[in-house]
Design an enzyme around this catalytic site. Structure first.
Site, PDB file in Angstrom:
ATOM      1  CD  GLU A  60       5.670 -11.404  -1.884  1.00 37.64           C
ATOM      2  OE1 GLU A  60       6.246 -10.704  -2.735  1.00 37.64           O
ATOM      3  OE2 GLU A  60       5.753 -11.190  -0.654  1.00 37.64           O
ATOM      4  CD  GLU A 106       2.970  -8.029  -3.308  1.00 35.13           C
ATOM      5  OE1 GLU A 106       4.184  -7.823  -3.547  1.00 35.13           O
ATOM      6  OE2 GLU A 106       2.557  -8.614  -2.289  1.00 35.13           O
ATOM      7  CG  ASP A 122       6.146  -4.881  -3.159  1.00 36.70           C
ATOM      8  OD1 ASP A 122       6.150  -4.800  -1.919  1.00 36.70           O
ATOM      9  OD2 ASP A 122       6.853  -5.684  -3.798  1.00 36.70           O
ATOM     10  CD  GLU A 156       7.261  -6.114   1.286  1.00 36.06           C
ATOM     11  OE1 GLU A 156       7.180  -6.976   0.400  1.00 36.06           O
ATOM     12  OE2 GLU A 156       7.798  -5.003   1.123  1.00 36.06           O
TER      13      GLU A 156
END
Length: 770
Positions: free
Chosen positions: A534, A625, A655, A712
Site C-alpha cells: 500500500e 481503495e 477501505d 489492517e
C-alpha cells in the site's frame, strides 16, 4: 476746386457732422468774395476819383477779412464763421452809419437780421438766440427812427451808392444766401436719403434679428441689470409659462423660484470649467437652467434658458441607481443587512477607537437549521427562514448594535460598552433566549437552531479580518459542541486555525519543492509472503517538520488541493512500478486510496489511463481503495468510475469496512474485489467480543460478495491467529512490516519471492494513511 468747395458728406465721420458746414461756409465766403468784387473795384475807383480814399481802405479791410475767413475755414469752422458774421455786421453798420439816404441806410439792417440764421448753422441755438436778442437793439433804433449822421458822405457822394447797396443786397440775398441754403438743403436731402437707407437697413436688420431671436433654437431673454425682462422669444415665454400680452410680472426671478433650486452635474463631454449649472423651478414645475448670460454694450444681459427637467429626472434616477448600487454593494440582497465588507469597515473604526476601558465584542450566530429546511422544503423555504431569522435578530438586538450577514448562514453583530467578558456572554445568552425557537414559514413550522461564537476586541487590535476570523473560530467550536452553546474564542482554537492555514499554504509549495515522498507497507498472505503493498504518502516540511497524512489530507480535501496531491502520488506509484519491473522483472500490486473528491473527478479514468500508458505498466499492478463513506457520498459517480476501472483490470477495495453507514443492498452494487477490515475492530480482538463477531460477519459477508479480505493494523500473534482462524485472506500491520522507503522495499523484494494474486485495492494518491 469744386472738391474743396463742395465737400462730400462722407469726407468726415457722420458723427462729427461738419462737412456740410464747411462747404456752406465756403460757398458764402467765396461767392460773396467773387460776386462783390465788381462793387469793390468800382466803388474804390469812384472814391479815389472823388478823393475819398477811406472808402477804398474800408473795402480793402472787408476783403482782407473775407480772405482770412476763407483761409481759416480749412482749420476752424467756428473761427471762419465768426469772421463771416463780423463781416456781415460790419457791412450792415457801414451801410447804416455812412449813408446819407435814410431809406437806403435802412437796408443795412437786413444784413443784421440774417446773422442769427448763420449763427444757428455754424454754431448752435444759444448763439443764434443771442444774436436774435442783440438784433433788438438795431431794430429799436430803426423803430424809433434814430437818424444817422446827416453830414456823412461816405457813400452819399458816390454817384452809384444806391446801385452798390442794392447790388450788394441782391448778390447776398439772392445768390450767396440761397446757394448756402441750397447746400444745407442738399446736405439735408443726403441726410434724409442716408436716414432712409439706414432705416431700411435697420428694419431689415431688426426683422433678421427678430427671426434669429425667435428661431434661435434656444429660449432667449433680454434683461436689464436688475433682471427685468425687456424682451423674450416665444420659446422663453413657453418655457416660463409667461403670456407677455397679459402678464405684468417682468422680473425674471418672479418666474423662476429660488427655493428648490438645484445644482446639475455636467453631461458627459460638456465643457463647464468644473462649474455646475444652477437650475430653478418654474411655476408649472419645470426645471430651467440659466445656460448662458452675456452682457451687451448697453449694460443689458442676454440670458439663454434651457429646460433641464428631463436631465434632472435622469440624473435623479441615476443618483438613485448609484445609491441603490452602493446599497447593494454594501448590503446583503436577501436580508437587507450590511454585508461582510461593510462589517469590515465598521470594525475598522471600532478597533481604531477602542481604548480598552470597556469590552467590545464581535458575536457571530450560525443558523444550523437552514440545511434541514433546504433538504425538506427546498431552497426557497431556506431563504425565507434566513430572512425571518435576520428580522427577528434585528428586533431583539438594541438599536446601537451593528448587525450584518457575514456569509451564507452566519450573522454577526457588534456589542460594546460592557464591562467584562462574562457580561458579553450573559448578553448573548439573553439574545438567544429572546429569539424564537420556531418560525412558521407558509404552513410549515421550522425549528430555529443556532450556535454562537464570541471574539473580544483586543487593545492592540488593528486588523478587522483577524477579529472576524476569531469569531468564526469560536463559532465553529460552538457548532461542534454537543449543546451548541455560546463559545468564547480561545488561543487553542486560534492555533488550530493557524496550523490549518499554514498547512494549506504549504501543500502546493511542498509539491514544487519535493517535500513529499512515498513509503510502502507490505501486505502478506497466510505464509507471510508479500501479496502487495500500500502506497503511503509522507510530508517532511523544513519549517513544520513531519506532518501526518491524517492531518494534511483532510485539509487538502477541504481546500480542493487533493487533486494535485493525487496527481503526484499516482505518477510516483506508476514510476516506481516501472522501476521494479525494470530491476526485478516483476512488481507487487500497489494500492492507492481514492478520496471522496477523487472518485467524483470527471477526468479520473483519463488520468489513470494516461499515467499507465506513460510508464507502460499493466492495469493489474494497480489497485484503488475507496472508503465506505466515499462510496455512499458519490454513489452514482462512484459506481460509474469503479465499473470502468474494473473493466480495465484494476483492482478495487472497500477501505475501513464496517465504520460507515452503508446498507448491505448498496454494498452489493459496488464492483469490489477486496474488503479491508478496519483496524479499530482488529485492535479489539481478545478484548471485545462484539468486535470479534463483527469481524466474523464482515468475512462472511465478503464471501457472499465474492471478495477477499484484508485485516489492517495487525500488531501481535493473537490477532493473527484469530484472523486466520475466522478465514481472513491477507494481513497488514506492524506485526509484519512497518511502512518502508524505496531502498528498504527493494531489499525486501530481493529477499522474498513475490507471490501473484488478484489485485488488492490501495489508496489513491495523497490520501495515504499511516
Amino acid at each position: 476746386m469744386f472738391r474743396w468747395l463742395f465737400l462730400h458728406e462722407n469726407t468726415l465721420a457722420p458723427a462729427e457732422n461738419t462737412a456740410w458746414k464747411i462747404s456752406t461756409l465756403r460757398i458764402i465766403l467765396v461767392s460773396s468774395f467773387l460776386l462783390e468784387a465788381w462793387i469793390a473795384i468800382h466803388s474804390a475807383i469812384s472814391a479815389y476819383t472823388l478823393g475819398r480814399t477811406q472808402i477804398g481802405w474800408m473795402v480793402f479791410f472787408f476783403y482782407v477779412l473775407k480772405s482770412v475767413a476763407i483761409y481759416v475755414s480749412s482749420r476752424s469752422v467756428k473761427m471762419s464763421a465768426a469772421l463771416l458774421l463780423l463781416n456781415m455786421y460790419g457791412t450792415a453798420l457801414a451801410i447804416i452809419s455812412m449813408t446819407r439816404d435814410q431809406e437806403l441806410a435802412r437796408l443795412g439792417y437786413l444784413f443784421m437780421y440774417t446773422v442769427p440764421v448763420f449763427a444757428r448753422l455754424f454754431f448752435n441755438a444759444r448763439v443764434a438766440l443771442g444774436f436774435m436778442a442783440f438784433n433788438v437793439i438795431p431794430f429799436a433804433f430803426l423803430f424809433m427812427d434814430v437818424q444817422g449822421n446827416p453830414n456823412s458822405s461816405f457813400f452819399g457822394d458816390l454817384p452809384d451808392a444806391q446801385l452798390y447797396i442794392h447790388t450788394l443786397l441782391f448778390l447776398s440775398l439772392n445768390i450767396c444766401i440761397p446757394l448756402a441754403v441750397f447746400r444745407v438743403l442738399h446736405a439735408l436731402d443726403k441726410m434724409l436719403v442716408r436716414i432712409h437707407d439706414t432705416s431700411g437697413a435697420l428694419e431689415v436688420s431688426y426683422v433678421q434679428y427678430r427671426e434669429v431671436f425667435e428661431n434661435a433654437g434656444t429660449a432667449l431673454l433680454l434683461t436689464d441689470a436688475f433682471g427685468q425682462i425687456l424682451q423674450a422669444n416665444q420659446q422663453a415665454n413657453l418655457l416660463l409659462g409667461r403670456n407677455p400680452a397679459t402678464d405684468q410680472e417682468l422680473g425674471l426671478f418672479g418666474w423662476l423660484a429660488m427655493e428648490g433650486s438645484i445644482r446639475l452635474k455636467a453631461s458627459q463631454g460638456e465643457e463647464t470649467g468644473g462649474v455646475k449649472t444652477s437650475a430653478y423651478r418654474t411655476r408649472d414645475g419645470r426645471m430651467v437652467a440659466l445656460d448662458n448670460i452675456s452682457q451687451t454694450s448697453s449694460d443689458h444681459y442676454i440670458v439663454a434658458l434651457r429646460d433641464v427637467s428631463n436631465l434632472h429626472k435622469m440624473q435623479h434616477a441615476l443618483q438613485l441607481s448609484m445609491e441603490r448600487e452602493d446599497y447593494l454593494n454594501s448590503h446583503d440582497s436577501l436580508t437587507n443587512l450590511p454585508n461582510r465588507e461593510m462589517l469590515r469597515q465598521y470594525l475598522q473604526r471600532v478597533v481604531a477607537n477602542h481604548d480598552g476601558n470597556n469590552v467590545t465584542a464581535l458575536v457571530s450566530f450560525r443558523l444550523n437549521s437552514v440545511r434541514h429546511a433546504n433538504q425538506q422544503f427546498g431552497a426557497h423555504t431556506g431563504d425565507v427562514l434566513l430572512r425571518r431569522f435576520a428580522d427577528e435578530l434585528t428586533q431583539v438586538l438594541p438599536k446601537s448594535c451593528f448587525c450584518a450577514r457575514l456569509r451564507s448562514i452566519v450573522f454577526s453583530f457588534v456589542i460594546d460598552q460592557l464591562r467584562t467578558a462574562n457580561d458579553v456572554v450573559q448578553f448573548v445568552n439573553q439574545v438567544r433566549e429572546a429569539m424564537p425557537k420556531e418560525l412558521q414559514v407558509n404552513d410549515d413550522v421550522l425549528l430555529v437552531q443556532f450556535s454562537a461564537g464570541i471574539a473580544l476586541v483586543r487593545t492592540e487590535e488593528t486588523d478587522p479580518d483577524e477579529l472576524i476570523r476569531r469569531s468564526e473560530v469560536a463559532l465553529d467550536t460552538a457548532r461542534r459542541s454537543s449543546d451548541q452553546s455560546v463559545t468564547l474564542f480561545d488561543e487553542d482554537d486560534a492555533f488550530h486555525i493557524r496550523r490549518n492555514v499554514e498547512i494549506e499554504v504549504g501543500i502546493m509549495n511542498g509539491l514544487k519543492q519535493g517535500e513529499f515522498s512515498l513509503m510502502y507497507q507490505p501486505k502478506v498472505d497466510h505464509n507471510g509472503l508479500i501479496a502487495g503493498v500500500e502506497a503511503l504518502i509522507r510530508w517532511d516540511s523544513p519549517s513544520m517538520g513531519r506532518i501526518a497524512p491524517a492531518e494534511f489530507v483532510p485539509i487538502a480535501e477541504r481546500s480542493g488541493l487533493i487533486r494535485h496531491v493525487s496527481d503526484f502520488v499516482l505518477d510516483q506509484v506508476c514510476a516506481q512500478i516501472r522501476s521494479w519491473l525494470d530491476e526485478f522483472g516483476q512488481s507487487p500490486v500497489v494500492a492507492l486510496n481514492l478520496s471522496v473528491s477523487d472518485i467524483a473527478r470527471p477526468d479520473l479514468i483519463e488520468l489513470i489511463d494516461s499515467c499507465c500508458e506513460k510508464y507502460a505498466i499493466k492495469t493489474s499492478y494497480l489497485e484503488f481503495e475507496i472508503t465506505e463513506t466515499g462510496l455512499i457520498a458519490n454513489e452514482s459517480q462512484s459506481i460509474t468510475h469503479l465499473n470502468a476501472l474494473k473493466n480495465r483490470g484494476f483492482g478495487i477495495a472497500i477501505d475501513d469496512f464496517g465504520t460507515g453507514y452503508s446498507s448491505l443492498s448498496k454494498l452489493s452494487h459496488f464492483p469490489a474485489h477486496t474488503v479491508k477490515i478496519d483496524r479499530s475492530f482488529v485492535a479489539q480482538i481478545g478484548y471485545n467480543r462484539k468486535s470479534e463477531m463483527i469481524i466474523k460477519a464482515i468475512i462472511s459477508l465478503s464471501e457472499i460478495l465474492n471478495c477477499s479480505t484484508i485485516a489492517e493494523g495487525v500488531e501481535n500473534e493473537s490477532q493473527e491467529l484469530f484472523l486466520k482462524e475466522v478465514g481472513c485472506d491477507y494481513f497488514q500491520g506492524y506485526y509484519y512490516h512497518r511502512p518502508l522507503d524505496v531502498p528498504a522495499m527493494n531489499r525486501l523484494l530481493a529477499q522474498q519471492k513475490i507471490q501473484h494474486r488478484p489485485a488488492i485495492i490501495a489508496q489513491l494518491p495523497g490520501s495515504a494513511r499511516v
